[in-house]
Design a protein around this motif. Structure first.
Motif, PDB file in Angstrom:
ATOM      1  N   LEU A 177      -0.465   2.185 -12.599  1.00 13.79           N
ATOM      2  CA  LEU A 177      -0.506   2.025 -11.148  1.00 13.79           C
ATOM      3  C   LEU A 177       0.832   2.480 -10.591  1.00 13.79           C
ATOM      4  CD1 LEU A 177      -2.069  -1.530 -10.538  1.00 13.79           C
ATOM      5  CD2 LEU A 177      -3.109   0.664  -9.942  1.00 13.79           C
ATOM      6  N   ARG A 178       0.821   2.935  -9.349  1.00 13.87           N
ATOM      7  CA  ARG A 178       2.065   3.234  -8.664  1.00 13.87           C
ATOM      8  C   ARG A 178       2.128   2.409  -7.387  1.00 13.87           C
ATOM      9  NH1 ARG A 178       4.545   8.770  -6.022  1.00 13.87           N
ATOM     10  NH2 ARG A 178       2.961   8.310  -4.429  1.00 13.87           N
ATOM     11  N   LEU A 179       3.128   1.558  -7.317  1.00 18.13           N
ATOM     12  CA  LEU A 179       3.352   0.756  -6.128  1.00 18.13           C
ATOM     13  C   LEU A 179       4.297   1.489  -5.176  1.00 18.13           C
ATOM     14  CD1 LEU A 179       3.875  -2.797  -7.677  1.00 18.13           C
ATOM     15  CD2 LEU A 179       1.745  -1.625  -7.075  1.00 18.13           C
TER      16      LEU A 179
ATOM     17  N   VAL B 241      10.166   3.489  -1.468  1.00 17.38           N
ATOM     18  CA  VAL B 241      10.552   3.276  -2.861  1.00 17.38           C
ATOM     19  C   VAL B 241       9.270   3.098  -3.672  1.00 17.38           C
ATOM     20  CG1 VAL B 241      11.707   1.692  -4.440  1.00 17.38           C
ATOM     21  CG2 VAL B 241      12.780   2.283  -2.265  1.00 17.38           C
ATOM     22  N   TYR B 242       9.262   3.655  -4.860  1.00 19.02           N
ATOM     23  CA  TYR B 242       8.078   3.618  -5.710  1.00 19.02           C
ATOM     24  C   TYR B 242       8.365   2.871  -7.011  1.00 19.02           C
ATOM     25  CZ  TYR B 242       6.881   7.473  -2.597  1.00 19.02           C
ATOM     26  OH  TYR B 242       6.655   8.247  -1.491  1.00 19.02           O
ATOM     27  N   LEU B 243       7.326   2.283  -7.554  1.00 18.36           N
ATOM     28  CA  LEU B 243       7.397   1.700  -8.884  1.00 18.36           C
ATOM     29  C   LEU B 243       6.204   2.228  -9.665  1.00 18.36           C
ATOM     30  CD1 LEU B 243       8.999  -0.271 -10.705  1.00 18.36           C
ATOM     31  CD2 LEU B 243       7.291  -2.013 -10.101  1.00 18.36           C
ATOM     32  N   GLN B 244       6.475   3.152 -10.557  1.00 20.75           N
ATOM     33  CA  GLN B 244       5.436   3.699 -11.433  1.00 20.75           C
ATOM     34  C   GLN B 244       5.309   2.794 -12.639  1.00 20.75           C
ATOM     35  OE1 GLN B 244       3.376   6.478 -11.053  1.00 20.75           O
ATOM     36  NE2 GLN B 244       2.372   5.699 -12.908  1.00 20.75           N
ATOM     37  N   MET B 245       4.116   2.258 -12.849  1.00 14.28           N
ATOM     38  CA  MET B 245       3.894   1.305 -13.933  1.00 14.28           C
ATOM     39  C   MET B 245       2.889   1.899 -14.906  1.00 14.28           C
ATOM     40  SD  MET B 245       3.756  -2.249 -11.739  1.00 14.28           S
ATOM     41  CE  MET B 245       2.158  -1.874 -11.032  1.00 14.28           C
ATOM     42  N   ASN B 246       3.341   2.140 -16.127  1.00 15.80           N
ATOM     43  CA  ASN B 246       2.489   2.712 -17.168  1.00 15.80           C
ATOM     44  C   ASN B 246       2.286   1.711 -18.289  1.00 15.80           C
ATOM     45  OD1 ASN B 246       2.448   5.184 -15.746  1.00 15.80           O
ATOM     46  ND2 ASN B 246       4.288   5.889 -16.816  1.00 15.80           N
ATOM     47  N   ASN B 247       1.266   1.950 -19.090  1.00 14.87           N
ATOM     48  CA  ASN B 247       0.978   1.096 -20.235  1.00 14.87           C
ATOM     49  C   ASN B 247       0.969  -0.383 -19.826  1.00 14.87           C
ATOM     50  OD1 ASN B 247       0.448   0.335 -22.885  1.00 14.87           O
ATOM     51  ND2 ASN B 247       2.590   0.405 -23.498  1.00 14.87           N
TER      52      ASN B 247
ATOM     53  N   THR C  22       9.014   2.843 -14.023  1.00 10.30           N
ATOM     54  CA  THR C  22      10.044   3.723 -13.487  1.00 10.30           C
ATOM     55  C   THR C  22      10.149   3.525 -11.979  1.00 10.30           C
ATOM     56  OG1 THR C  22       9.603   5.393 -15.195  1.00 10.30           O
ATOM     57  CG2 THR C  22      10.853   6.097 -13.261  1.00 10.30           C
ATOM     58  N   ILE C  23      11.349   3.251 -11.513  1.00  9.50           N
ATOM     59  CA  ILE C  23      11.584   3.087 -10.081  1.00  9.50           C
ATOM     60  C   ILE C  23      12.204   4.369  -9.535  1.00  9.50           C
ATOM     61  CG2 ILE C  23      13.898   2.090 -10.330  1.00  9.50           C
ATOM     62  CD1 ILE C  23      13.161   0.166  -8.015  1.00  9.50           C
ATOM     63  N   SER C  24      11.820   4.718  -8.317  1.00  6.57           N
ATOM     64  CA  SER C  24      12.376   5.906  -7.685  1.00  6.57           C
ATOM     65  C   SER C  24      12.312   5.712  -6.174  1.00  6.57           C
ATOM     66  CB  SER C  24      11.585   7.159  -8.099  1.00  6.57           C
ATOM     67  OG  SER C  24      10.234   7.061  -7.681  1.00  6.57           O
ATOM     68  N   ARG C  25      12.971   6.600  -5.464  1.00  9.26           N
ATOM     69  CA  ARG C  25      12.929   6.477  -4.003  1.00  9.26           C
ATOM     70  C   ARG C  25      12.952   7.856  -3.372  1.00  9.26           C
ATOM     71  NH1 ARG C  25      17.054   2.481  -2.441  1.00  9.26           N
ATOM     72  NH2 ARG C  25      16.231   2.883  -0.352  1.00  9.26           N
ATOM     73  N   ASP C  26      12.318   7.935  -2.218  1.00  9.03           N
ATOM     74  CA  ASP C  26      12.324   9.136  -1.406  1.00  9.03           C
ATOM     75  C   ASP C  26      12.862   8.715  -0.042  1.00  9.03           C
ATOM     76  OD1 ASP C  26      11.813  11.317   0.224  1.00  9.03           O
ATOM     77  OD2 ASP C  26       9.856  11.726  -0.651  1.00  9.03           O
ATOM     78  N   ASN C  27      14.131   8.916   0.167  1.00 16.03           N
ATOM     79  CA  ASN C  27      14.754   8.436   1.404  1.00 16.03           C
ATOM     80  C   ASN C  27      14.263   9.191   2.629  1.00 16.03           C
ATOM     81  OD1 ASN C  27      16.184   6.357   0.216  1.00 16.03           O
ATOM     82  ND2 ASN C  27      18.022   7.595  -0.108  1.00 16.03           N
ATOM     83  N   ALA C  28      13.789  10.392   2.441  1.00 17.59           N
ATOM     84  CA  ALA C  28      13.229  11.133   3.572  1.00 17.59           C
ATOM     85  C   ALA C  28      11.968  10.446   4.102  1.00 17.59           C
ATOM     86  CB  ALA C  28      12.923  12.561   3.165  1.00 17.59           C
ATOM     87  N   LYS C  29      11.272   9.742   3.203  1.00 11.47           N
ATOM     88  CA  LYS C  29      10.051   9.033   3.591  1.00 11.47           C
ATOM     89  C   LYS C  29      10.281   7.532   3.732  1.00 11.47           C
ATOM     90  CE  LYS C  29       6.918  12.366   1.401  1.00 11.47           C
ATOM     91  NZ  LYS C  29       5.836  12.558   0.408  1.00 11.47           N
ATOM     92  N   ASN C  30      11.527   7.094   3.559  1.00 12.27           N
ATOM     93  CA  ASN C  30      11.838   5.657   3.632  1.00 12.27           C
ATOM     94  C   ASN C  30      10.932   4.848   2.702  1.00 12.27           C
ATOM     95  OD1 ASN C  30      13.746   6.222   5.580  1.00 12.27           O
ATOM     96  ND2 ASN C  30      12.400   5.762   7.285  1.00 12.27           N
TER      97      ASN C  30
END
Length: 124
Positions: free
Chosen positions: A18-20, A79-85, A69-77
């Protein structure tokens, strides 16, 4: 008042992904560090991951290292949390929160603004 809006939760089978997303509409995303926390029924809220305002620093709880894996796109304000397995023990309500900086001890008291949460259920 800073508002955070989580999305992307749902029901997934063990081993799935899932990606939050955590959106902060109307505010510059690069002004705040952002953390992800979770709370399972009957348990205390715990830190999962955080990312600095620039995205250059990240921290993870031992239980999710190598899977999330956490990441962010500041242009879109956002933050994502990619959750695998995903595992059944990942089942919880997931919250994002904003803070001044990202600390590996995930001290809840350092986070001033919180979203309403999104449910993640891992079950076959």
């Amino acid at each position: 008042q800073l508002q955070l809006v989580e999305s992307g939760g749902g029901l997934v089978q063990p081993g799935g992904s899932l990606r939050l997303s955590c959106a902060v509409p109307g505010f510059r995303g690069d002004l705040y560090a952002t953390g992800w926390f979770r709370q399972a029924p009957g348990k205390e809220r715990e830190g999962v991951s955080c990312i600095s305002s620039s995205g250059g620093l990240t921290n993870y709880a031992d239980s999710v290292k190598g899977r999330f894996t956490i990441s962010r796109d500041n242009a879109k304000n956002t933050v994502y949390l990619q959750m695998n397995n995903l595992k059944p023990e990942d089942t919880a309500i997931y919250y994002c929160a904003a803070s001044t900086y990202c600390s590996g001890n995930f001290n809840l008291k350092l986070y001033d603004y919180w979203g309403q949460g999104t449910q993640v259920t891992v079950s076959s």
